[in-house]
Design a protein around this motif. Structure first.
Motif, PDB file in Angstrom:
ATOM      1  N   THR A  89       0.506  -1.056  -0.344  1.00  9.40           N
ATOM      2  CA  THR A  89       0.420   0.159  -0.062  1.00  9.40           C
ATOM      3  C   THR A  89       0.826   1.389   0.140  1.00  9.40           C
ATOM      4  N   PHE A  90       1.650   0.836   1.076  1.00 10.09           N
ATOM      5  CA  PHE A  90       2.794   2.655   0.882  1.00 10.09           C
ATOM      6  C   PHE A  90       3.581   2.748   0.126  1.00 10.09           C
ATOM      7  N   SER A  91       4.453   2.115  -0.429  1.00  4.09           N
ATOM      8  CA  SER A  91       5.397   2.057  -1.787  1.00  4.09           C
ATOM      9  C   SER A  91       4.545   2.315  -2.747  1.00  4.09           C
ATOM     10  N   CYS A  92       3.381   1.856  -2.880  1.00  5.51           N
ATOM     11  CA  CYS A  92       2.910   2.470  -4.471  1.00  5.51           C
ATOM     12  C   CYS A  92       2.431   3.905  -4.070  1.00  5.51           C
ATOM     13  N   GLY A 112       0.767  -1.086  -9.385  1.00  2.00           N
ATOM     14  CA  GLY A 112       0.502  -0.067  -8.596  1.00  2.00           C
ATOM     15  C   GLY A 112       0.757   1.194  -8.814  1.00  2.00           C
ATOM     16  N   VAL A 113       2.741   1.717  -8.968  1.00  2.20           N
ATOM     17  CA  VAL A 113       2.620   3.342  -9.305  1.00  2.20           C
ATOM     18  C   VAL A 113       1.648   4.348 -10.621  1.00  2.20           C
ATOM     19  N   PRO A 114       1.863   3.739 -11.391  1.00  2.00           N
ATOM     20  CA  PRO A 114       1.528   4.647 -12.906  1.00  2.00           C
ATOM     21  C   PRO A 114      -0.324   4.839 -12.155  1.00  2.00           C
ATOM     22  N   TYR A 115      -1.278   3.856 -10.777  1.00  2.00           N
ATOM     23  CA  TYR A 115      -1.413   3.784 -10.926  1.00  2.00           C
ATOM     24  C   TYR A 115      -2.217   5.340  -9.536  1.00  2.00           C
ATOM     25  N   THR A 116      -1.479   5.492  -9.021  1.00  2.00           N
ATOM     26  CA  THR A 116      -1.839   6.660  -8.033  1.00  2.00           C
ATOM     27  C   THR A 116      -1.474   7.456  -8.142  1.00  2.00           C
TER      28      THR A 116
END
Lengths: 291, 462
Positions: B236-239, B327-331
C-alpha cells in the motif's frame, strides 16, 4: 552581483531539470520494458519457451495467425467472444444496479438507509470468493451448470449480482450534485423517478462511464470465478483462464509465443478504451475523494 | 450543521412500527397477522389484500411440502449415509442414496431466509391493515391499487430501485456467506465429503485447532498472517508514496513533455493485470529474460541463476517490486488532480522560510494528501490483504514448504484459503480463514472509516 546570482540559479535549475528528465527516462524505460518484451515475443519466430537471448532472431506474424486459425482444444476467437458477451451483459447490469443503489442512498431518505449502508460495508469485507463453493452449488441447484451457454449466463449473474455493494464511489459523486435542482423539479410536479431518470442520470456521465468501464474490465481479468464455474469446459472459457491454460505444462511448449500474441490482441482494445476514457475515470474517482 | 440537517431528513416517512400497529390496531388489524391482507380485503383494497394472502399461502405450502424437513435436516445435517446394498435380483451391488449434508445445510439456510421473508411480509401486512384502519377512522380516502403502484415511482421509489439489487445480493452474497460461515462450525473437510460421507456440527473445534500452539495449522497460520500484514503495508505505502512522487515530478514546473511521460506510465495500467502478471512471472523465471540479461552483462556467472521467485525471501521482494510496477501508475493518475488542489501559498510560504524540496514534501504535501485520501488508502489496504491475483499469478504461493499445511512461503491468507477450498477440499478450515480475514478487515476499516470526513459529512457538498 544580481545577474551573477541569477545565472547560477539558472545553471542549478538546468542541472536539476536534466537530472529529473534523465531519471524519468530511466524509470519510464523500466515501465516500458515488460510491454516491449510482450510485443517482441509475440513476433518471435522460434517456438518453444525460454531462450538464452532477449531479441528474437527472426520475426513472424505466424503466432497471430495461429491464434485465430487453431480450432482444436484452444479456441482463442471463441474465448474472445465469450468474454465480450459476458463483459457487455454484466457491465450493463452492474451499472444499472450500482446507479440505482447509489442514487437511493444519496438522495432518498427512509428508515433502513444507514443500516443498509453499514451492511453493505460489512459484506464488502469478506473475501469475495470465500463463498464461491456455496455460489457454485446454488447455481447448480438452479440448473445453470448444465450447458455451456448457461454457464456463461451464470457468470454474468455472479459478476453483477453482488456489484451493487460497490456503490460507494457513485454515491460520493451523487452527493456532490446540488440538491436545489431536484427541489426545483419537485415544485414543477416531477416524481422522484422523473428526477432520477431525467436530471440525475444525464448529469452523471463521468460516474456512469467509470462504473461501466470498471465492470466491463472485470470479466477480462477475473480468474477465480470463471475457473470455478466453467471448470474443464474449454469451449466456454473466458480470455483470462484461456490464456492462463496456454501457460500450463501440457501446452506451454507449443503455445508460449501464441500466448503473447493473445496478450497483445486483447490489450489493444482495452488500452484504447482506457486511454479514451481516462478523463472520465479521473473525474469519477476524484468526485468520491472530495471532502 | 450537517449532522443536524441529517437528523431531520432521516426521520422515517411513515413512523408506525410493527409493535404499535399490532397493539393499537382493532380486531381486524390483529387478525391480519394470521390471515394476511384481511384488513386490506375488508377495506376495498382487494388486489393488495390478495397479494398478501397469496404470499402467505405460498409460504405455508413451501413449509409443509419441503421447509419443515429442511429445518430438521439443518439440525442433524443428515443421518443416513450412502450405502452399498446387494441386489439379489440383479446380482450386483447398488448404491442406496443417503442424505447429503452439504445440500441439507444449503436448503436449511435457504429455508431460514424464506422464513425471514415471511416474517417481513407478516409485519408489512399488519402495518398495512393498521394504516388502512386509521384512514377509515379519519375519513381519509383509501388508496386504490393504482395509487399504490404510482407511489412506487415517488414516495416509495427506494423500494422499487432497491428490489433487484437486494435480491441479487441476498441470493449471491448473503446466503452463500451465511452458508460458508456455518461451514466453519462443521467438519466438512477432505475426509467428510458428501454424498459418500456425512459431515456434522463440531462447534468451535476448527477455531481451536487453528490457534492451538504447536499444531500444524497454527504453525502455518501465524507466518502467513505475518506476511499478509507485511505485504499489505509495503504494497500500500510503497505504491502510494512512489506514485505521489512520480506525479509531483511529472507535474513540476520545469518538466517538459508532461503528456508523454504520463502516457508511458498509464500504458501499464491499461494492459490487463493478469497479462502483466503472467508476463512478469516469465520475466523473473529462473531461465527467463531477466536472468539472461544479467548473464549477458556479466553480473552473474554463466552457470548460475538468481532464484527471483523460488527463494522465499527474494520472492517476497520480487512480489513487492512487481506490485510497485503495477500500482505506481495508478496512484499517479488518481493523485494528479488532488495534488493540483493544494493551495499554492503554502508552498510559497515554505520557500520564504527556506525549506527545501524534501521538507516541503513531508511537511506540506504528505499531510495534505493523507488528509484527503485516507478513505482510498484504506480501500487500497483492504484490497491488498485480499490481493489474490498478484500472488497467485506470480508465484502461485510458492516456493512450497513442508512446514506448512498446504501452503507456500509467499501465500497470503486469501491464496491459502483458495488452495484449501479448491485444491484440498478442506472447506471448514477455509471458512475459518475467511472469518479471520473478515474480523481483521472489519475492525480495521470500521475504526478508521468512521473518522473520515466523507463518512461523517456526506451532505457537505449538496
Amino acid at each position: 552581483m544580481k545577474t551573477k546570482k541569477n545565472s547560477s540559479g539558472s545553471t542549478k535549475r538546468f542541472i536539476t531539470n536534466s537530472i529529473v528528465h534523465i531519471g524519468l527516462a530511466i524509470v519510464g524505460f523500466i515501465w516500458i520494458l515488460p510491454i516491449a518484451f510482450v510485443i517482441l515475443t509475440s513476433l518471435r519466430k522460434e517456438t518453444g519457451t525460454y531462450k538464452s537471448y532477449i531479441l528474437p532472431q527472426a520475426f513472424t506474424l505466424h503466432n497471430y495467425a495461429n491464434l485465430f486459425a487453431d480450432h482444436g482444444t484452444l479456441n482463442f476467437s471463441r474465448w474472445f467472444f465469450n468474454t465480450l458477451g459476458v463483459a457487455i451483459a454484466s457491465c450493463l447490469l452492474s451499472a444499472f444496479f450500482v446507479l440505482c443503489v447509489a442514487y437511493v442512498m444519496s438522495r432518498l431518505r427512509f428508515r433502513m438507509r444507514k443500516k443498509l449502508m453499514n451492511i453493505a460495508l460489512i459484506l464488502g469485507m469478506f473475501p469475495s470468493f470465500m463463498s464461491m463453493i456455496a455460489v457454485y452449488y446454488i447455481l447448480k441447484g438452479l440448473g445453470f451448470l448444465e450447458a455451456g451457454q448457461l454457464k456463461l449466463v451464470a457468470l454474468v449473474l455472479v459478476y453483477s449480482a453482488g456489484s451493487s455493494l460497490g456503490f460507494y464511489i457513485a454515491k460520493g459523486f451523487f452527493d456532490t450534485l446540488p440538491k436545489t435542482i431536484d427541489e426545483a423539479a419537485y415544485i414543477d410536479g416531477a416524481t422522484k423517478w422523473d428526477v432520477f431518470r431525467r436530471i440525475t442520470i444525464p448529469l452523471s456521465k463521468p460516474i456512469i462511464v467509470n462504473t461501466l468501464i470498471t465492470s466491463f474490465m472485470g470479466p477480462w481479468v477475473d480468474y477465480i470465478f470463471a475457473k470455478v464455474i466453467l471448470g474443464q469446459d474449454r469451449d466456454y472459457y473466458t480470455i483470462a483462464i484461456g490464456l492462463w491454460t496456454m501457460l500450463q505444462k501440457e501446452f506451454i511448449q507449443y503455445y508460449y509465443t501464441t500466448f503473447f500474441a493473445g496478450c497483445v490482441i486483447i490489450s489493444i482494445p482495452i488500452t484504447i478504451l482506457f486511454l479514451f476514457t481516462q478523463r472520465f475515470y479521473v473525474e469519477g474517482v476524484s468526485g468520491a475523494v472530495k471532502g | 450543521m450537517a449532522g443536524k440537517k441529517q437528523k431531520i431528513s432521516d426521520k422515517p416517512v411513515h413512523g408506525i412500527g410493527f409493535g404499535t400497529a399490532f397493539k393499537s390496531g382493532n380486531a381486524i388489524t390483529k387478525l391480519s397477522a394470521v390471515v394476511f391482507g384481511l384488513g386490506n380485503i375488508l377495506h376495498k383494497q382487494i388486489i393488495r389484500g390478495f397479494i398478501y394472502l397469496a404470499l402467505e399461502v405460498a409460504y405455508l405450502y413451501y413449509m409443509l411440502s419441503f421447509g419443515t424437513k429442511a429445518i430438521q435436516n439443518l439440525i442433524t445435517l443428515g443421518t443416513k449415509t450412502q450405502e452399498e446394498v446387494f441386489n439379489e435380483a440383479k446380482q450386483i451391488y447398488e448404491y442406496v442414496v443417503g442424505d447429503n449434508s452439504m445440500l441439507c445445510l444449503l436448503y436449511g439456510v435457504i429455508t431460514i431466509f424464506v422464513t425471514l421473508l415471511f416474517i417481513a411480509i407478516l409485519t408489512s401486512s399488519v402495518k398495512s391493515a393498521y394504516e388502512t384502519q386509521k384512514r377509515m377512522e379519519e375519513g381519509k380516502p383509501i388508496p386504490r391499487f393504482i395509487d399504490d403502484l404510482r407511489s412506487l415511482g415517488h414516495e416509495k421509489l427506494h423500494n422499487s430501485l432497491l428490489l433487484f439489487p437486494i435480491v441479487g445480493v441476498i441470493c449471491f452474497t448473503i446466503i452463500p456467506l451465511v452458508f460458508n460461515i456455518l461451514i466453519a462450525f462443521t467438519n466438512y473437510d477432505k475426509d467428510h465429503q458428501p454424498p459418500g460421507n456425512l459431515f456434522d456440527w463440531v462447534g468451535f473445534d476448527n477455531f481451536v485447532a487453528m490457534f492451538k500452539t504447536g499444531g500444524i495449522l497454527a504453525k502455518t497460520f501465524w507466518p502467513i498472517f505475518e506476511w499478509t500484514i507485511i505485504w499489505a503495508i509495503f504494497a500500500t505505502f510503497s505504491c502510494y508514496i512512489l506514485g505521489m512522487l512520480l506525479a509531483l515530478v511529472i507535474n513540476r514546473e520545469g518538466t517538459r513533455y508532461k503528456g508523454f511521460w504520463r502516457f508511458i506510465f498509464v500504458l501499464s495500467i491499461a494492459v490487463p493485470q493478469f497479462v502483466s502478471l503472467l508476463t512478469m512471472s516469465t520475466i523473473f523465471n529462473a531461465s527467463g529474460p531477466l536472468n539472461v540479461i544479467l548473464k549477458d552483462m556479466g553480473i552473474i556467472s554463466a552457470g548460475t541463476t538468481i532464484p527471483f521467485l523460488t527463494n522465499p525471501t527474494l520472492a517476497k521482494v520480487t512480489i513487492i517490486l512487481v506490485n510497485i510496477w503495477i500500482g505506481v501508475p495508478y496512484t499517479m493518475l488518481s493523485t494528479t488532480g488532488i495534488l493540483s488542489n493544494i493551495p499554492k501559498d503554502l508552498y510559497e510560504a515554505a520557500k520564504v522560510d527556506g525549506a527545501n524540496a524534501i521538507v516541503t514534501f513531508f511537511k506540506i504535501t504528505l499531510p495534505y494528501m493523507l488528509f484527503v485520501t485516507t478513505p482510498s488508502l484504506i480501500t487500497a489496504f483492504v484490497g491488498n490483504i485480499n490481493n489474490f491475483n498478484v500472488i497467485f499469478l506470480l508465484t502461485g504461493g510458492g516456493p512450497a514448504s513442508i512446514e506448512y499445511y498446504n501452503a507456500g512461503k509467499t501465500d497470503l491468507l486469501v491464496t491459502w484459503l483458495y488452495k484449501l477450498t479448491l485444491t484440498n477440499k478442506d472447506y471448514n478450515i477455509g471458512a475459518v480463514i475467511g472469518i479471520i480475514i473478515f474480523v481483521i478487515l472489519a475492525t480495521l476499516s470500521l475504526l478508521t472509516y468512521r473518522h473520515t470526513g466523507s463518512y461523517k459529512d456526506e451532505e457537505a457538498f449538496q
